[in-house]
Scaffold this motif. Sequence first.
Motif, PDB file in Angstrom:
ATOM      1  N   LEU A 189      37.550  46.389  38.823  1.00  0.00           N
ATOM      2  CA  LEU A 189      39.129  46.523  38.207  1.00  0.00           C
ATOM      3  C   LEU A 189      39.965  46.511  39.253  1.00  0.00           C
ATOM      4  N   ALA A 190      39.733  47.095  40.431  1.00  0.00           N
ATOM      5  CA  ALA A 190      40.477  47.594  41.376  1.00  0.00           C
ATOM      6  C   ALA A 190      41.170  46.226  41.906  1.00  0.00           C
ATOM      7  N   ASP A 191      40.420  45.068  41.945  1.00  0.00           N
ATOM      8  CA  ASP A 191      40.840  43.741  42.291  1.00  0.00           C
ATOM      9  C   ASP A 191      41.537  43.002  41.367  1.00  0.00           C
ATOM     10  N   VAL A 193      44.045  44.482  39.080  1.00  0.00           N
ATOM     11  CA  VAL A 193      44.753  45.409  38.527  1.00  0.00           C
ATOM     12  C   VAL A 193      45.985  44.559  37.685  1.00  0.00           C
ATOM     13  N   ASP A 194      46.461  43.680  38.449  1.00  0.00           N
ATOM     14  CA  ASP A 194      47.811  42.847  37.839  1.00  0.00           C
ATOM     15  C   ASP A 194      47.328  41.904  36.764  1.00  0.00           C
ATOM     16  N   LEU A 195      46.057  41.642  36.495  1.00  0.00           N
ATOM     17  CA  LEU A 195      45.538  40.874  35.281  1.00  0.00           C
ATOM     18  C   LEU A 195      45.420  41.789  34.074  1.00  0.00           C
ATOM     19  N   PHE A 196      44.849  42.833  34.573  1.00  0.00           N
ATOM     20  CA  PHE A 196      44.645  43.919  33.443  1.00  0.00           C
ATOM     21  C   PHE A 196      45.857  44.398  32.847  1.00  0.00           C
ATOM     22  N   GLY A 206      33.873  48.680  33.181  1.00  0.00           N
ATOM     23  CA  GLY A 206      34.288  48.742  34.535  1.00  0.00           C
ATOM     24  C   GLY A 206      34.697  47.426  35.173  1.00  0.00           C
ATOM     25  N   PHE A 207      34.291  46.428  34.623  1.00  0.00           N
ATOM     26  CA  PHE A 207      34.558  45.222  35.208  1.00  0.00           C
ATOM     27  C   PHE A 207      35.551  44.103  34.261  1.00  0.00           C
TER      28      PHE A 207
END
Length: 341
Positions: A189-191, A193-196, A206-207
């Motif tokens: 998720l940290a990578d 974030v913008d898409l999320f 968590g993925f």
Amino acid sequence: MEFSSGLARLKQARLSGARRELYPHSLQFYRDPPTENISLTEFESFAVDRLRLLKVVENLGVSHVRSSDLYKTKLEAELRKLKFPYRALAEDDYEARRKDHISHFILRLAYCQSEELRRWFLQQEMDLLRYRFNELTGGLRQKFLEHVNLSFEAISEDVKNELAEELQTSTPGFTMNKVREQMYYKVGLADAVDLFRARRVFIKDGFAYVPLKDIDAIVLNKYRASLSKALAMTARSLPSIQSDERLQPLLNHLSHSYVGPDYSVQKNTGNICLDQIDALSVKSFPPCMRQLHKALRDNHHLRHGGRMQYGLFLKGIGLTLEQALEFWKKEFIRGKVDADK
């Protein structure tokens, strides 16, 4: 004679092995600077060729859609002509990879000297990486992600079929057939974030499950952060390089070769009037500006990069701010933009 020939082949084999170890992939994030010695002639040749390449990247980005076949064809032709890596599958392009690696760091020295130069260099390098990354096959793409320590795992067909309905619902504009055709990656998720935040990916345990069409955005964000930091660090080390009388004049020349003149000082403004622009564009404009002017007149609109380039050009030839505002307003309201906007 045979002994000398055998020794030469042994040296060549060792050199090829060393290059293979240094450049295992045709793409890289340019994290490790080169350590070998090169001549000033090769230094200048590599730098000039990469500048030519980045200028082509800039011009194609303004005049073509980056995903179009024409854009890809022209950029591949330039990479081939200048002997940079252009075939991801090629096993014999270690010299091209070496040139790609060294020339990037030379231009990094030249283009770290101001914020404007850094911004230009960063944008062209990102566009170049985007093209190269999207040209990779699935297997090579996975190897590259591993090479740059991005642990994005491509999910299996079984997992994709199991999650097909959720993936289709979570990916805007995707039909079920499109989901089945597209490769998906399992990303932390940290990578993503913008898409999320934009609700463009499916989240589970968590993925984020990111389609191939969006994975390049994550890779480019990582590259932007890495290169921006590297440019800032290079700028801090410039004083030690500026003391070298051989390199500094060359670096200064390179850094001013392709970003145009300095428009911070007003010179000869007001000598051109709006009524002259059409006539001047035919007989006096350079070909690139003539093409932008024609596209503006035909479509009553230009993409952002084109507006930036053409606007600076009009300023440079003497159009005042008031004249420029009138020029752009008159042209855009002939298209889809209302006068108030």
